[in-house]
Scaffold this active site. Structure first.
Site, PDB file in Angstrom:
ATOM      1  N   THR A  97     -50.005 -58.662  73.745  1.00 16.70           N
ATOM      2  CA  THR A  97     -49.710 -57.850  72.569  1.00 16.70           C
ATOM      3  C   THR A  97     -49.483 -58.798  71.398  1.00 16.70           C
ATOM      4  O   THR A  97     -48.498 -59.527  71.349  1.00 16.70           O
ATOM      5  CB  THR A  97     -48.461 -56.979  72.795  1.00 16.70           C
ATOM      6  OG1 THR A  97     -48.728 -56.063  73.864  1.00 16.70           O
ATOM      7  CG2 THR A  97     -48.121 -56.182  71.540  1.00 16.70           C
ATOM      8  N   LYS A 172     -51.886 -50.198  70.515  1.00 15.34           N
ATOM      9  CA  LYS A 172     -50.656 -50.640  71.186  1.00 15.34           C
ATOM     10  C   LYS A 172     -49.468 -50.535  70.244  1.00 15.34           C
ATOM     11  O   LYS A 172     -48.345 -50.205  70.668  1.00 15.34           O
ATOM     12  CB  LYS A 172     -50.810 -52.086  71.681  1.00 15.34           C
ATOM     13  CG  LYS A 172     -49.570 -52.667  72.370  1.00 15.34           C
ATOM     14  CD  LYS A 172     -49.175 -51.884  73.622  1.00 15.34           C
ATOM     15  CE  LYS A 172     -47.905 -52.420  74.271  1.00 15.34           C
ATOM     16  NZ  LYS A 172     -48.087 -53.731  74.926  1.00 15.34           N
ATOM     17  N   LYS A 240     -40.271 -58.399  69.183  1.00 14.82           N
ATOM     18  CA  LYS A 240     -41.507 -59.090  68.804  1.00 14.82           C
ATOM     19  C   LYS A 240     -42.596 -58.080  68.473  1.00 14.82           C
ATOM     20  O   LYS A 240     -43.286 -58.185  67.457  1.00 14.82           O
ATOM     21  CB  LYS A 240     -41.945 -60.013  69.935  1.00 14.82           C
ATOM     22  CG  LYS A 240     -43.179 -60.869  69.628  1.00 14.82           C
ATOM     23  CD  LYS A 240     -44.472 -60.246  70.095  1.00 14.82           C
ATOM     24  CE  LYS A 240     -44.607 -60.276  71.604  1.00 14.82           C
ATOM     25  NZ  LYS A 240     -45.943 -59.792  72.049  1.00 14.82           N
TER      26      LYS A 240
END
Length: 296
Positions: A97, A172, A240
């Site tokens: 990701t 995502k 993150k």
């Protein structure tokens, strides 16, 4: 069966590589900590390499699952990077990701070498990787996706091409935005139930089958009520990911007020010492505010 390389043998990458090996693909693995790669080979066979370039040499498909944008650049670029070892016509597939920006940057670098590139972030966590039940959202050319889809299928229950390069990462981001809001709502609901003197489990049994139901409610309410958070997707990683979401929103003009707020709540959890707790630990924050403690 394809000749594959797998870069990154963390809690996600190691089981994904195991599924590839189990399906009969030829595999060469690389991990920044060489001992992990050696242990993986000792357990599952195949071979390990000392650099991404060495792992990628001769591979038709190179797959990666590392930590962040800089980690991905480091395994792709440079003299020891995977791109330097890949032949023209080979395909790079990134399960990390990361930002759509670095995805497009690396896709362009790959194209300049005649290498295909598919961004393919995953959802489902460590359990999904272990059980081969991940959901994979992809960006890239249709022909490249068609090549890798049957390979990904060995560890995924669903895999879909969402659009051109970067579309997988953007999808995502939607996933993480939704999870953040859902978990905060679930945490507040359970917190309210406790303050009202209700049995939280009984409440969930009643409402889970209705409009309020979600995967998070079904799979996390019990551990939340028990104050157990030493499992699942870590708060540090969620922050993150949310930073990536908020940066992308600045670029495309999307308004994410709840996401920004929940990101700060996760910062509070980190201050409580919960950086490695599961993302459902937003509930611990609410209990902590009331002096009830974060965990049993």
């Amino acid at each position: 069966m394809a000749a594959c390389a797998y870069l990154g043998l963390g809690v996600m990458g190691a089981p994904m590589a195991r599924h590839l090996a189990g399906a009969g693909h030829q595999l060469c693995v690389y991990n920044r900590t060489a001992a992990k790669a050696e242990a993986w080979v000792a357990a599952h066979g195949h071979r390990a390499a000392d650099s991404p370039r060495e792992a990628a040499e001769g591979a038709e498909i190179v797959l990666a699952c590392v930590g962040n944008d800089d980690d991905l650049r480091s395994v792709c670029l440079g003299e020891d990077g995977a791109f330097a070892g890949m032949a023209e016509g080979a395909l790079f597939v990134d399960h990390t990701t990361v930002s759509a920006q670095v995805t497009r940057e690396l896709a362009e670098a790959a194209a300049a070498r005649g290498i295909g590139y598919v961004d393919a972030p995953v959802s489902g966590g460590q359990a999904g990787a272990e059980n081969g039940q991940l959901v994979v959202m992809c960006g890239g050319a249709e022909a490249d996706f068609a090549r890798v889809e049957p390979v990904i299928a060995v560890y995924a229950k669903a895999c879909r091409l969402m659009g051109p390069s970067g579309a997988g990462q953007l999808t995502k981001m939607v996933n993480q935005i939704c999870i953040a809001g859902l978990l905060q709502g679930l945490s507040e609901g359970l917190h309210f139930a406790e303050k009202a003197g209700l049995d939280g489990r009984a409440v969930v049994e009643v409402i889970a089958g209705g409009a309020a139901g979600s995967w998070q409610m079904a799979n996390r309410h019990g551990t939340m009520l028990d104050g157990q958070f030493d499992h699942g997707f870590a708060v540090n990683w969620m922050r993150k990911d949310l930073a990536i979401c908020l940066a992308a929103a600045e670029e495309n003009g999307a308004s994410l007020p709840v996401t920004a707020l929940v990101d700060q709540f996760y910062k509070d959890v980190q201050k409580m010492g919960g950086g490695r707790w599961d993302t459902s630990s937003l509930f611990a924050r609410l209990r902590g505010i009331d002096g009830l403690g974060g965990r049993d």
